[in-house]
Write a protein that holds these residues in place. Sequence first.
Motif, PDB file in Angstrom:
ATOM      1  N   ALA A  97      38.055   5.586  27.504  1.00 47.45           N
ATOM      2  CA  ALA A  97      37.667   4.986  26.224  1.00 47.45           C
ATOM      3  C   ALA A  97      36.674   5.863  25.478  1.00 47.45           C
ATOM      4  O   ALA A  97      36.613   5.843  24.239  1.00 47.45           O
ATOM      5  N   ASN A  98      35.902   6.643  26.237  1.00 41.17           N
ATOM      6  CA  ASN A  98      34.863   7.475  25.641  1.00 41.17           C
ATOM      7  C   ASN A  98      35.382   8.794  25.091  1.00 41.17           C
ATOM      8  O   ASN A  98      34.727   9.408  24.228  1.00 41.17           O
ATOM      9  N   ILE A  99      36.536   9.244  25.547  1.00 41.87           N
ATOM     10  CA  ILE A  99      36.988  10.601  25.230  1.00 41.87           C
ATOM     11  C   ILE A  99      36.994  10.855  23.726  1.00 41.87           C
ATOM     12  O   ILE A  99      36.343  11.785  23.226  1.00 41.87           O
ATOM     13  N   ASP A 100      37.724  10.061  22.977  1.00 43.63           N
ATOM     14  CA  ASP A 100      37.829  10.318  21.540  1.00 43.63           C
ATOM     15  C   ASP A 100      36.508  10.074  20.823  1.00 43.63           C
ATOM     16  O   ASP A 100      36.184  10.768  19.846  1.00 43.63           O
ATOM     17  N   VAL A 101      35.725   9.094  21.304  1.00 43.01           N
ATOM     18  CA  VAL A 101      34.417   8.826  20.696  1.00 43.01           C
ATOM     19  C   VAL A 101      33.512  10.047  20.841  1.00 43.01           C
ATOM     20  O   VAL A 101      32.882  10.496  19.874  1.00 43.01           O
ATOM     21  N   ALA A 102      33.449  10.587  22.053  1.00 43.28           N
ATOM     22  CA  ALA A 102      32.595  11.747  22.299  1.00 43.28           C
ATOM     23  C   ALA A 102      33.086  12.970  21.536  1.00 43.28           C
ATOM     24  O   ALA A 102      32.289  13.714  20.947  1.00 43.28           O
ATOM     25  N   VAL A 103      34.389  13.188  21.547  1.00 44.56           N
ATOM     26  CA  VAL A 103      34.951  14.351  20.846  1.00 44.56           C
ATOM     27  C   VAL A 103      34.691  14.252  19.347  1.00 44.56           C
ATOM     28  O   VAL A 103      34.284  15.224  18.704  1.00 44.56           O
ATOM     29  N   ASP A 104      34.917  13.075  18.767  1.00 43.12           N
ATOM     30  CA  ASP A 104      34.696  12.920  17.332  1.00 43.12           C
ATOM     31  C   ASP A 104      33.226  13.101  16.968  1.00 43.12           C
ATOM     32  O   ASP A 104      32.895  13.715  15.937  1.00 43.12           O
ATOM     33  N   PHE A 105      32.334  12.558  17.803  1.00 41.81           N
ATOM     34  CA  PHE A 105      30.902  12.711  17.540  1.00 41.81           C
ATOM     35  C   PHE A 105      30.509  14.179  17.639  1.00 41.81           C
ATOM     36  O   PHE A 105      29.810  14.710  16.762  1.00 41.81           O
ATOM     37  N   ALA A 106      30.962  14.849  18.690  1.00 41.81           N
ATOM     38  CA  ALA A 106      30.660  16.273  18.840  1.00 41.81           C
ATOM     39  C   ALA A 106      31.202  17.062  17.656  1.00 41.81           C
ATOM     40  O   ALA A 106      30.507  17.913  17.087  1.00 41.81           O
ATOM     41  N   GLY A 107      32.445  16.771  17.280  1.00 41.89           N
ATOM     42  CA  GLY A 107      33.050  17.496  16.175  1.00 41.89           C
ATOM     43  C   GLY A 107      32.318  17.312  14.862  1.00 41.89           C
ATOM     44  O   GLY A 107      32.226  18.240  14.047  1.00 41.89           O
ATOM     45  N   SER A 108      31.754  16.124  14.654  1.00 45.68           N
ATOM     46  CA  SER A 108      31.034  15.865  13.405  1.00 45.68           C
ATOM     47  C   SER A 108      29.758  16.682  13.301  1.00 45.68           C
ATOM     48  O   SER A 108      29.199  16.817  12.210  1.00 45.68           O
ATOM     49  N   LEU A 109      29.295  17.221  14.419  1.00 43.29           N
ATOM     50  CA  LEU A 109      28.065  18.007  14.452  1.00 43.29           C
ATOM     51  C   LEU A 109      28.309  19.478  14.772  1.00 43.29           C
ATOM     52  O   LEU A 109      27.365  20.238  14.978  1.00 43.29           O
ATOM     53  N   GLY A 110      29.583  19.860  14.833  1.00 46.89           N
ATOM     54  CA  GLY A 110      29.901  21.249  15.124  1.00 46.89           C
ATOM     55  C   GLY A 110      29.710  21.640  16.568  1.00 46.89           C
ATOM     56  O   GLY A 110      29.669  22.832  16.897  1.00 46.89           O
ATOM     57  N   CYS A 111      29.594  20.658  17.462  1.00 42.26           N
ATOM     58  CA  CYS A 111      29.417  20.919  18.889  1.00 42.26           C
ATOM     59  C   CYS A 111      30.769  21.230  19.521  1.00 42.26           C
ATOM     60  O   CYS A 111      31.726  20.472  19.347  1.00 42.26           O
ATOM     61  N   THR A 112      30.840  22.305  20.283  1.00 44.54           N
ATOM     62  CA  THR A 112      32.133  22.739  20.829  1.00 44.54           C
ATOM     63  C   THR A 112      32.139  22.858  22.349  1.00 44.54           C
ATOM     64  O   THR A 112      32.933  23.605  22.921  1.00 44.54           O
ATOM     65  N   ALA A 113      31.276  22.107  23.028  1.00 48.43           N
ATOM     66  CA  ALA A 113      31.262  22.101  24.495  1.00 48.43           C
ATOM     67  C   ALA A 113      30.978  20.695  24.983  1.00 48.43           C
ATOM     68  O   ALA A 113      29.958  20.110  24.629  1.00 48.43           O
TER      69      ALA A 113
END
Length: 279
Positions: A97-113
Amino acid sequence: MGSGDHRFTVNLSILFTELPLLERPAAAAAAGFTAVELWWPWVDAPVPEKSELDALRHALNDAGTTLTGLNFYAGQLPGPDRGALSVPGEESEKFRANIDVAVDFAGSLGCTALNALYGNRVEGVDEAEQDALALENLERAARAADRIGAVVLVEALNAPESPKCPIVSAPRAVEVVDRVNERTGLDNARFLMDLYHLSMNGEDLHQVIDAYTARTGHVQIADNPGRGAPGTGGLDFTDLLGRLRKTGYDGWIGLEYKPGDTPSAGAFDWLPAPLRAAR
Protein backbone atom coordinates in the motif's frame (compact mmCIF):
# COMPACT_ATOMS: atom_id res chain seq x y z
CA MET A 1 39.32 13.97 8.19
CA GLY A 2 39.67 13.62 4.45
CA SER A 3 36.16 13.89 3.05
CA GLY A 4 37.29 15.16 -0.33
CA ASP A 5 34.57 15.81 -2.86
CA HIS A 6 31.96 13.58 -1.26
CA ARG A 7 28.42 14.88 -0.87
CA PHE A 8 26.86 14.46 2.57
CA THR A 9 23.21 14.10 3.49
CA VAL A 10 21.80 14.07 7.04
CA ASN A 11 19.36 11.37 8.12
CA LEU A 12 16.60 13.23 9.96
CA SER A 13 15.22 10.03 11.47
CA ILE A 14 18.25 9.50 13.69
CA LEU A 15 19.68 13.04 13.91
CA PHE A 16 17.71 16.05 15.16
CA THR A 17 15.11 13.71 16.67
CA GLU A 18 15.02 15.93 19.76
CA LEU A 19 12.88 18.17 17.52
CA PRO A 20 9.45 17.57 16.00
CA LEU A 21 9.66 16.13 12.49
CA LEU A 22 8.63 19.33 10.72
CA GLU A 23 11.34 21.35 12.49
CA ARG A 24 14.20 19.06 11.55
CA PRO A 25 14.82 20.25 7.96
CA ALA A 26 15.34 23.82 9.15
CA ALA A 27 17.64 22.59 11.93
CA ALA A 28 19.75 20.66 9.42
CA ALA A 29 19.91 23.74 7.22
CA ALA A 30 21.00 25.86 10.19
CA ALA A 31 23.84 23.37 10.74
CA GLY A 32 24.96 23.98 7.17
CA PHE A 33 23.38 21.02 5.34
CA THR A 34 21.34 21.34 2.18
CA ALA A 35 20.57 17.63 1.72
CA VAL A 36 18.63 15.28 4.00
CA GLU A 37 17.21 11.76 4.00
CA LEU A 38 14.47 10.02 6.00
CA TRP A 39 13.20 6.69 7.14
CA TRP A 40 9.46 6.45 6.53
CA PRO A 41 8.32 8.98 9.17
CA TRP A 42 4.90 7.48 9.94
CA VAL A 43 5.61 4.09 11.52
CA ASP A 44 1.92 3.22 11.92
CA ALA A 45 0.71 4.73 8.67
CA PRO A 46 1.97 3.44 5.33
CA VAL A 47 -0.66 5.72 3.77
CA PRO A 48 -0.74 8.90 5.88
CA GLU A 49 -3.17 11.76 5.43
CA LYS A 50 -2.43 14.02 2.47
CA SER A 51 -2.10 16.93 4.90
CA GLU A 52 0.79 15.18 6.65
CA LEU A 53 2.62 14.55 3.38
CA ASP A 54 2.02 18.13 2.31
CA ALA A 55 3.28 19.50 5.63
CA LEU A 56 6.54 17.54 5.40
CA ARG A 57 7.00 18.56 1.77
CA HIS A 58 6.55 22.22 2.71
CA ALA A 59 8.98 21.90 5.64
CA LEU A 60 11.66 20.46 3.37
CA ASN A 61 11.12 23.08 0.68
CA ASP A 62 10.88 26.00 3.10
CA ALA A 63 14.20 24.98 4.67
CA GLY A 64 15.85 24.80 1.26
CA THR A 65 16.77 21.17 1.79
CA THR A 66 16.85 18.51 -0.90
CA LEU A 67 15.47 15.06 -0.07
CA THR A 68 18.07 12.58 -1.30
CA GLY A 69 16.74 9.32 0.15
CA LEU A 70 13.54 7.89 1.60
CA ASN A 71 12.67 4.52 3.11
CA PHE A 72 9.57 2.69 2.08
CA TYR A 73 7.34 1.73 5.02
CA ALA A 74 9.33 -0.62 7.27
CA GLY A 75 7.46 -0.76 10.56
CA GLN A 76 9.09 0.48 13.75
CA LEU A 77 12.52 2.01 13.19
CA PRO A 78 14.74 1.67 15.07
CA GLY A 79 13.57 -1.53 16.66
CA PRO A 80 13.68 -5.32 16.50
CA ASP A 81 10.59 -5.50 14.26
CA ARG A 82 12.08 -3.46 11.44
CA GLY A 83 11.35 -4.41 7.86
CA ALA A 84 8.09 -5.40 6.21
CA LEU A 85 8.33 -6.47 2.60
CA SER A 86 9.13 -10.13 3.30
CA VAL A 87 6.70 -10.57 6.21
CA PRO A 88 3.53 -12.42 5.17
CA GLY A 89 0.16 -10.94 6.01
CA GLU A 90 -0.53 -7.46 7.28
CA GLU A 91 3.02 -6.10 7.14
CA SER A 92 3.67 -6.95 3.50
CA GLU A 93 0.23 -5.60 2.63
CA LYS A 94 1.19 -2.33 4.32
CA PHE A 95 4.40 -2.30 2.29
CA ARG A 96 2.46 -2.74 -0.94
CA ALA A 97 0.00 0.00 0.00
CA ASN A 98 2.95 2.29 0.68
CA ILE A 99 4.81 1.77 -2.59
CA ASP A 100 3.02 4.31 -4.76
CA VAL A 101 2.61 6.76 -1.85
CA ALA A 102 6.33 6.74 -1.13
CA VAL A 103 7.31 6.89 -4.80
CA ASP A 104 4.95 9.79 -5.52
CA PHE A 105 6.15 11.71 -2.46
CA ALA A 106 9.79 11.13 -3.37
CA GLY A 107 9.13 12.12 -6.96
CA SER A 108 7.46 15.36 -5.92
CA LEU A 109 10.71 16.37 -4.21
CA GLY A 110 13.15 15.12 -6.83
CA CYS A 111 14.30 12.25 -4.61
CA THR A 112 15.61 9.32 -6.65
CA ALA A 113 16.60 6.71 -4.03
CA LEU A 114 14.16 4.60 -2.01
CA ASN A 115 15.31 2.06 0.56
CA ALA A 116 13.30 -1.19 0.83
CA LEU A 117 14.13 -3.01 4.06
CA TYR A 118 13.80 -6.78 4.17
CA GLY A 119 11.76 -8.12 7.09
CA ASN A 120 12.72 -10.49 9.88
CA ARG A 121 12.35 -14.22 9.60
CA VAL A 122 8.96 -15.33 10.90
CA GLU A 123 8.60 -18.49 12.97
CA GLY A 124 6.46 -21.15 11.31
CA VAL A 125 6.88 -19.67 7.82
CA ASP A 126 9.15 -21.34 5.29
CA GLU A 127 12.16 -19.14 4.53
CA ALA A 128 11.78 -19.76 0.80
CA GLU A 129 8.22 -18.45 1.01
CA GLN A 130 9.42 -15.25 2.66
CA ASP A 131 12.16 -14.80 0.08
CA ALA A 132 9.69 -15.29 -2.77
CA LEU A 133 7.40 -12.69 -1.23
CA ALA A 134 10.32 -10.31 -0.81
CA LEU A 135 11.34 -10.69 -4.43
CA GLU A 136 7.79 -10.09 -5.61
CA ASN A 137 7.47 -6.94 -3.50
CA LEU A 138 10.89 -5.66 -4.49
CA GLU A 139 9.93 -6.12 -8.12
CA ARG A 140 6.77 -4.06 -7.53
CA ALA A 141 8.82 -1.38 -5.81
CA ALA A 142 11.41 -1.28 -8.60
CA ARG A 143 8.75 -0.92 -11.29
CA ALA A 144 7.07 1.89 -9.37
CA ALA A 145 10.39 3.64 -8.73
CA ASP A 146 11.18 3.47 -12.43
CA ARG A 147 8.27 5.88 -13.03
CA ILE A 148 10.29 8.67 -11.41
CA GLY A 149 13.73 7.53 -12.54
CA ALA A 150 14.60 6.29 -9.05
CA VAL A 151 16.60 3.36 -7.72
CA VAL A 152 15.46 0.88 -5.09
CA LEU A 153 18.07 0.19 -2.43
CA VAL A 154 18.65 -3.13 -0.67
CA GLU A 155 20.51 -2.83 2.61
CA ALA A 156 22.44 -5.33 4.70
CA LEU A 157 21.78 -4.89 8.43
CA ASN A 158 23.96 -6.48 11.11
CA ALA A 159 23.47 -9.81 12.84
CA PRO A 160 24.24 -8.71 16.43
CA GLU A 161 21.50 -6.06 16.41
CA SER A 162 19.12 -7.76 13.94
CA PRO A 163 19.52 -11.49 14.56
CA LYS A 164 16.30 -12.40 12.74
CA CYS A 165 17.10 -10.44 9.59
CA PRO A 166 18.32 -12.70 6.75
CA ILE A 167 20.19 -9.91 4.94
CA VAL A 168 23.25 -9.40 7.11
CA SER A 169 26.15 -9.39 4.66
CA ALA A 170 27.14 -7.46 1.58
CA PRO A 171 27.17 -10.55 -0.70
CA ARG A 172 23.65 -11.51 0.40
CA ALA A 173 22.30 -8.01 -0.23
CA VAL A 174 23.96 -7.82 -3.64
CA GLU A 175 22.54 -11.25 -4.50
CA VAL A 176 19.05 -9.84 -3.87
CA VAL A 177 19.87 -6.75 -5.94
CA ASP A 178 20.94 -8.91 -8.86
CA ARG A 179 17.82 -11.08 -8.66
CA VAL A 180 15.54 -8.03 -8.67
CA ASN A 181 17.32 -6.62 -11.72
CA GLU A 182 17.02 -9.97 -13.48
CA ARG A 183 13.30 -10.08 -12.76
CA THR A 184 12.52 -6.54 -13.90
CA GLY A 185 15.11 -5.93 -16.59
CA LEU A 186 15.17 -2.32 -15.38
CA ASP A 187 18.58 -2.36 -13.68
CA ASN A 188 17.37 0.08 -11.02
CA ALA A 189 18.00 -2.03 -7.91
CA ARG A 190 21.17 -1.06 -6.06
CA PHE A 191 23.12 -1.98 -2.94
CA LEU A 192 22.93 0.36 0.06
CA MET A 193 26.42 0.14 1.55
CA ASP A 194 26.08 0.94 5.26
CA LEU A 195 29.62 0.84 6.63
CA TYR A 196 28.44 0.67 10.24
CA HIS A 197 26.30 -2.43 9.71
CA LEU A 198 28.98 -4.11 7.62
CA SER A 199 31.66 -3.44 10.21
CA MET A 200 29.38 -4.83 12.93
CA ASN A 201 29.18 -7.99 10.84
CA GLY A 202 32.96 -8.19 10.81
CA GLU A 203 33.23 -7.77 7.05
CA ASP A 204 36.39 -6.53 5.37
CA LEU A 205 35.29 -3.01 4.42
CA HIS A 206 38.08 -2.57 1.88
CA GLN A 207 37.01 -5.76 0.15
CA VAL A 208 33.35 -4.73 0.18
CA ILE A 209 34.14 -1.31 -1.30
CA ASP A 210 36.36 -2.79 -3.99
CA ALA A 211 33.89 -5.52 -4.93
CA TYR A 212 30.56 -3.70 -4.80
CA THR A 213 30.97 0.03 -5.40
CA ALA A 214 29.81 -0.39 -8.99
CA ARG A 215 26.49 -1.81 -7.76
CA THR A 216 26.10 0.69 -4.93
CA GLY A 217 23.42 3.36 -5.06
CA HIS A 218 23.96 4.94 -1.65
CA VAL A 219 26.41 4.85 1.25
CA GLN A 220 25.65 5.44 4.93
CA ILE A 221 28.15 5.87 7.73
CA ALA A 222 28.43 5.72 11.51
CA ASP A 223 31.40 4.81 13.66
CA ASN A 224 31.80 1.46 15.40
CA PRO A 225 31.41 0.75 18.25
CA GLY A 226 28.55 2.93 19.41
CA ARG A 227 27.04 4.09 16.11
CA GLY A 228 28.26 7.60 16.79
CA ALA A 229 29.82 10.27 14.62
CA PRO A 230 33.07 9.56 12.79
CA GLY A 231 35.92 9.83 15.28
CA THR A 232 33.96 8.40 18.21
CA GLY A 233 34.86 4.79 17.41
CA GLY A 234 37.54 2.82 15.65
CA LEU A 235 36.74 3.12 11.94
CA ASP A 236 39.20 5.06 9.79
CA PHE A 237 36.91 7.22 7.69
CA THR A 238 39.75 9.10 6.02
CA ASP A 239 40.81 5.76 4.59
CA LEU A 240 37.29 4.47 3.86
CA LEU A 241 35.98 7.61 2.18
CA GLY A 242 39.19 7.84 0.18
CA ARG A 243 38.80 4.27 -0.96
CA LEU A 244 35.21 4.92 -2.03
CA ARG A 245 36.42 7.88 -4.06
CA LYS A 246 39.22 5.82 -5.60
CA THR A 247 36.77 3.10 -6.69
CA GLY A 248 34.58 5.69 -8.42
CA TYR A 249 31.78 6.31 -5.94
CA ASP A 250 30.43 9.84 -6.43
CA GLY A 251 27.00 9.48 -4.80
CA TRP A 252 25.64 10.64 -1.48
CA ILE A 253 27.16 9.75 1.89
CA GLY A 254 24.32 9.49 4.41
CA LEU A 255 25.12 10.54 7.98
CA GLU A 256 23.10 7.93 9.86
CA TYR A 257 24.61 8.07 13.31
CA LYS A 258 23.50 8.86 16.85
CA PRO A 259 24.39 12.34 18.10
CA GLY A 260 25.37 11.18 21.57
CA ASP A 261 24.47 13.14 24.68
CA THR A 262 24.60 16.56 23.02
CA PRO A 263 22.04 18.21 20.73
CA SER A 264 22.37 17.02 17.15
CA ALA A 265 23.73 20.36 15.94
CA GLY A 266 26.91 19.58 17.87
CA ALA A 267 27.48 16.21 16.21
CA PHE A 268 29.19 17.50 13.07
CA ASP A 269 32.47 18.89 14.36
CA TRP A 270 34.34 16.24 12.37
CA LEU A 271 33.02 17.66 9.06
CA PRO A 272 34.19 21.18 8.13
CA ALA A 273 31.29 23.55 7.53
CA PRO A 274 32.20 24.26 3.85
CA LEU A 275 31.80 20.54 3.07
CA ARG A 276 28.27 20.20 4.49
CA ALA A 277 26.38 21.89 1.69
CA ALA A 278 25.71 19.91 -1.48
CA ARG A 279 27.90 21.05 -4.32
